[in-house]
Design a protein around this motif. Structure first.
Motif, short mmCIF file in Angstrom:
data_model
loop_
_atom_site.label_atom_id
_atom_site.label_comp_id
_atom_site.label_asym_id
_atom_site.label_seq_id
_atom_site.Cartn_x
_atom_site.Cartn_y
_atom_site.Cartn_z
N ASP A 109 3.56 -9.61 25.30
CA ASP A 109 3.92 -9.95 23.92
C ASP A 109 5.28 -9.37 23.54
OD1 ASP A 109 3.38 -7.26 23.87
OD2 ASP A 109 1.69 -7.38 22.49
N GLY A 278 -0.42 -12.61 20.92
CA GLY A 278 0.80 -12.67 21.72
C GLY A 278 2.01 -12.19 20.95
N ARG A 279 3.08 -12.96 21.02
CA ARG A 279 4.35 -12.55 20.44
C ARG A 279 4.26 -12.26 18.94
NH1 ARG A 279 8.34 -9.48 21.17
NH2 ARG A 279 10.45 -10.27 20.83
#
Ligand code: HEC
Ligand code: HEC
Length: 393
Positions: A109, A278-279
């Motif tokens: 991430d 995630g990101r």
């Protein structure tokens, strides 16, 4: 039909072991520079200290876990598990560390913007080493050789008298640590970040050995058909698909085979991984970290890398995007994907080719627009050639 025609032209072009000139340039972009790293016997004090920390088990919570428990040098510095085990289990796949210094964001991430700050977190999380900055500093202090390596690299060692046992426990600050004067904590944090720099200096020496693909690139650069022919024809066909029909090179490019950016590939994860943002979550963690490149322990608060962190903005489209992993040493880093859900390369290729267990990806997310991940509908032979190519990396 279009696909078939395309393939027919590709086949003609691929007959030549040197491939057409127009492709050669694109392929040579994947070449690694000759990396010259110190052999362990020539390590600087900084690298030696980093190596010791990386392999030491004594300062971990259970006395038997180290970075190398999950990042095993015999397996391209990962562990072959989809849910790695430190002191406890975690729900993301362990990335291999060959060539890791070439990334600009670290972790699936990207919640770290430097290699040195990455090294600090696993030391303190209960799932990984379940240790702590004060325990680590004491471990350095107790051994004259280690202490000397620290002093040779960073100068004075901080005072460790009158400190609580731990600074952090179960992801919380201890009362004793919070009561220390701010200046004292800063001094300890500075030394802790220096230990991260030592680990990073060691990690920079981790480079994938020369592979068949590297030798092939050399043959292309020298325009030497005899050498080029030693590279298996199936892998050469696979390379052509990677560049052309498969569109893989849009995201997996450069010497590490990664654009260093974040994309949603439409992977459907199960269990605890299904809630992994995630990101999206990664940016928040990065901005909050006192050890990011903009913080007081950074030695590069100005400069291109720090600017990238400064400019980051969170956007809901980043939900479920993960960093494009590098593909070097791939044959040794199964399982694959951030959730470790694919046991072998054939299943990774089926994911891309047939969109096996994938959801449609919303258009326009990420940098290239994830239209790139539409079903490729490769034939089983083409899928197999792509796998043969990936194995040569
Ligand atoms: C329990 C297993 C485990 C232990 C112990 C562990 N790691 Fe990791 N490591 C992981 C996992 C899983 C990730 C991916 C983390 C993420 O993306 O959230 C990771 C990520 C990394 C990365 C980023 C790689 C990349 O491609 O961005 C580096 C570097 C790293 N670890 C180094 C270390 C160091 C140094 C230590 C010891 C201080 C350590 N790890 C301890 C499992 C572990
Ligand atoms: C839109 C960008 C994009 C394209 C196009 C793309 N990839 Fe990926 N690739 C990624 C991302 C992002 C991941 C990580 C996904 C995850 O774990 O959730 C990944 C993961 C992988 C992995 C797993 C690596 C590991 O260590 O776990 C392999 C192998 C791979 N891709 C190969 C390919 C091939 C072959 C193609 C072409 C058929 C391709 N990729 C096309 C972005 C892309």
């Amino acid at each position: 039909m279009y696909g078939l025609l395309l393939l027919a032209t590709v086949v003609i072009q691929v007959e030549d072991p040197l491939l057409p000139q127009s492709w050669r340039e694109q392929i040579l972009d994947l070449a690694r520079e000759e990396v010259i790293v110190n052999a362990p016997k020539d390590f600087t004090p900084l690298q030696k200290l980093g190596e010791e920390i990386f392999f030491a088990e004594e300062f971990s919570g259970d006395g038997s876990t180290s970075c190398a428990t999950c990042h095993d040098p015999g397996q391209a510095f990962q562990d072959g598990l989809s849910h790695p085990r430190g002191v406890q289990k975690i729900h993301r796949d362990t990335p291999g560390l060959w060539g890791v210094d070439q990334q600009r964001w670290f972790g699936w991430d990207g919640r770290w913007d430097s290699l040195w700050s990455q090294a600090l977190e696993p030391i303190e999380t209960p799932e990984e080493l379940d240790s702590d900055r004060l325990i680590l500093l004491r471990w350095i202090d107790q051994n004259p050789d280690r202490r000397k390596l620290f002093e040779e690299s960073f100068g004075d060692f901080p005072r460790l008298d009158d400190l609580p046992e731990r600074a952090r426990e179960n992801s919380e600050w201890t009362a004793g640590y919070q009561q220390l004067p701010e200046e004292r904590r800063q001094r300890l944090n500075r030394a802790f970040s220096d230990l991260g720099r030592a680990v990073a200096a060691y990690e920079k020496t981790l480079q994938a050995p020369k592979t068949d693909f590297d030798r092939y690139l050399q043959a292309l650069a020298d325009e030497n058909p005899q050498e080029a022919r030693k590279y298996p024809a199936e892998a050469r066909y696979g390379l052509a698909i990677f560049l052309d029909q498969g569109r893989c090179v849009f995201c997996h490019n450069g010497p590490a085979f990664s654009d260093g950016e974040f994309h949603d590939t439409g992977l459907i994860s199960s269990g605890s991984s299904s809630r992994d943002s995630g990101r999206y979550g990664g940016i928040l963690d990065l901005k909050r970290s006192p050890f990011n490149l903009l913080g007081e322990y950074s030695e590069e608060r100005t400069g291109a890398a720090a600017d990238r962190t400064r400019r980051l903005r969170r956007d809901s489209k980043m939900w479920g995007a993960f960093r494009t992993p590098g593909l070097r040493g791939l044959s040794r880093t199964a399982p694959y994907f951030h959730d470790g859900s694919r046991a072998d390369l054939s299943s990774v290729i089926r994911f891309y080719s047939r969109r096996e267990n994938a959801r449609p990806v919303h258009q326009g997310a990420g940098h290239h627009g994830e239209r790139l991940v539409e079903p490729l509908n490769l034939t089983p032979d083409e899928e197999a050639m792509l796998v043969e190519f990936l194995k040569t990396l």
